[in-house]
Scaffold this motif. Structure first.
Motif, short mmCIF file in Angstrom:
data_model
loop_
_atom_site.label_atom_id
_atom_site.label_comp_id
_atom_site.label_asym_id
_atom_site.label_seq_id
_atom_site.Cartn_x
_atom_site.Cartn_y
_atom_site.Cartn_z
N ASP A 25 0.85 -1.19 0.00
CA ASP A 25 0.00 0.00 0.00
C ASP A 25 0.88 1.24 0.00
OD1 ASP A 25 -2.38 1.38 -0.10
OD2 ASP A 25 -2.83 1.17 2.02
N ALA A 26 0.30 2.36 -0.38
CA ALA A 26 0.98 3.65 -0.35
C ALA A 26 0.06 4.67 0.30
CB ALA A 26 1.35 4.10 -1.76
N ALA A 27 0.66 5.68 0.94
CA ALA A 27 -0.09 6.77 1.55
C ALA A 27 0.63 8.06 1.21
CB ALA A 27 -0.15 6.59 3.06
N SER A 28 -0.10 9.00 0.61
CA SER A 28 0.48 10.28 0.21
C SER A 28 -0.17 11.42 0.97
CB SER A 28 0.28 10.53 -1.29
OG SER A 28 0.95 9.55 -2.04
N LYS A 29 0.64 12.42 1.29
CA LYS A 29 0.11 13.65 1.88
C LYS A 29 0.20 14.69 0.78
CE LYS A 29 0.24 16.80 5.65
NZ LYS A 29 0.53 16.91 7.07
N GLY A 30 -0.96 15.01 0.24
CA GLY A 30 -1.01 15.82 -0.96
C GLY A 30 -1.00 14.88 -2.15
N ASN A 31 -1.32 15.42 -3.28
CA ASN A 31 -1.38 14.57 -4.46
C ASN A 31 -0.88 15.34 -5.67
OD1 ASN A 31 -1.87 12.10 -5.62
ND2 ASN A 31 -4.04 12.43 -5.92
N PRO A 32 0.42 15.45 -5.88
CA PRO A 32 1.50 14.68 -5.26
C PRO A 32 2.00 15.31 -3.96
CG PRO A 32 2.41 15.97 -7.03
CD PRO A 32 0.91 16.24 -7.02
N GLY A 33 2.78 14.52 -3.26
CA GLY A 33 3.38 14.95 -2.01
C GLY A 33 4.23 13.85 -1.45
N PRO A 34 4.72 14.04 -0.22
CA PRO A 34 5.50 12.97 0.42
C PRO A 34 4.66 11.69 0.48
CG PRO A 34 5.46 14.95 1.78
CD PRO A 34 4.52 15.18 0.65
N THR A 35 5.31 10.57 0.27
CA THR A 35 4.57 9.31 0.16
C THR A 35 5.26 8.22 0.97
OG1 THR A 35 3.78 9.92 -2.04
CG2 THR A 35 3.69 7.58 -1.47
N GLY A 36 4.47 7.52 1.77
CA GLY A 36 4.96 6.37 2.52
C GLY A 36 4.56 5.09 1.81
N LEU A 37 5.44 4.11 1.88
CA LEU A 37 5.21 2.82 1.25
C LEU A 37 5.18 1.74 2.32
CD1 LEU A 37 7.90 3.16 -1.58
CD2 LEU A 37 5.52 3.94 -1.62
N GLY A 38 4.21 0.85 2.23
CA GLY A 38 4.09 -0.22 3.20
C GLY A 38 4.02 -1.58 2.52
N VAL A 39 4.78 -2.53 3.06
CA VAL A 39 4.83 -3.89 2.52
C VAL A 39 4.70 -4.86 3.68
CG1 VAL A 39 6.29 -5.60 1.36
CG2 VAL A 39 6.34 -3.19 0.61
N LEU A 40 3.77 -5.79 3.56
CA LEU A 40 3.61 -6.85 4.54
C LEU A 40 3.75 -8.18 3.81
CD1 LEU A 40 2.86 -7.81 7.41
CD2 LEU A 40 0.47 -7.76 6.68
N VAL A 41 4.68 -8.99 4.27
CA VAL A 41 4.93 -10.31 3.69
C VAL A 41 4.56 -11.35 4.74
CG1 VAL A 41 6.68 -11.88 2.81
CG2 VAL A 41 6.81 -9.44 2.25
N ILE A 42 3.80 -12.36 4.33
CA ILE A 42 3.47 -13.46 5.22
C ILE A 42 3.96 -14.75 4.56
CG2 ILE A 42 1.64 -14.74 6.39
CD1 ILE A 42 0.00 -12.12 6.35
N ASN A 43 4.84 -15.45 5.28
CA ASN A 43 5.39 -16.70 4.79
C ASN A 43 5.54 -17.66 5.96
OD1 ASN A 43 6.62 -18.51 2.93
ND2 ASN A 43 8.64 -17.88 3.63
N ASN A 44 4.92 -18.82 5.82
CA ASN A 44 4.98 -19.85 6.88
C ASN A 44 4.59 -19.27 8.25
OD1 ASN A 44 5.75 -21.95 5.16
ND2 ASN A 44 7.90 -21.34 5.29
N HIS A 45 3.54 -18.51 8.30
CA HIS A 45 3.00 -17.93 9.52
C HIS A 45 3.91 -16.88 10.16
CE1 HIS A 45 -0.20 -20.85 9.23
NE2 HIS A 45 0.70 -21.81 9.16
N HIS A 46 4.92 -16.42 9.45
CA HIS A 46 5.79 -15.34 9.92
C HIS A 46 5.50 -14.09 9.10
CE1 HIS A 46 8.27 -17.92 12.45
NE2 HIS A 46 8.25 -18.81 11.46
N GLN A 47 5.48 -12.95 9.80
CA GLN A 47 5.25 -11.67 9.13
C GLN A 47 6.56 -10.89 9.03
OE1 GLN A 47 2.18 -9.20 10.69
NE2 GLN A 47 0.64 -10.81 10.66
#
Length: 129
Positions: free
Chosen positions: A7-29
């Motif tokens: 997912d991504a979250a921006s403040k303004g469009n365009p503006g500073p942007t945060g990126l989020g990544v969640l990986v799940i493998n074998n019940h580990h995050q």
């Protein structure tokens, strides 16, 4: 099989942007964040996906089946059709990563099912504000 949520979250469009990544493998995050100094939300979504797939390559290798979840219709439709008018550069860069994996299944999910990646994107955004 690895599950990848981005997912991504921006403040303004365009503006500073945060990126989020969640990986799940074998019940580990595994949680990954990143930032862009200036982007609109759609470019941020592509960047988050690239960050996620690069993380998978670096930490798990390409011999994986990946279930990729995104709440961005633009991103999921672009990957599904392998076509876009506005984001060709971003699609090309993303495909260079995706095509290295054994199999990638892309699924659009509603925002409410993408809380982990959403939280990470907002966390990264707050860190650069």
């Amino acid at each position: 099989m690895i599950k990848l949520y981005t997912d991504a979250a921006s403040k303004g469009n365009p503006g500073p942007t945060g990126l989020g990544v969640l990986v799940i493998n074998n019940h580990h995050q595994y949680q990954v964040t990143g930032t862009l100094a200036r982007a609109d939300n759609h470019h941020g979504e592509f960047a988050a996906a690239r960050l996620g797939f690069q993380y998978l390559l670096d930490h798990f290798g390409a011999q994986q089946t990946v279930l990729f979840y995104t709440d961005s219709r633009v991103l999921s439709d672009t990957i599904g059709k392998n076509y876009t008018k506005r984001y060709q550069t971003e699609l090309t860069a993303l495909n260079q990563l995706i095509n290295q994996f054994t199999m990638v299944i892309t699924r659009w999910i509603p925002d409410r099912q993408n809380h982990g990646a959403h939280h990470l994107a907002n966390q990264a955004l707050r860190a650069i504000e």
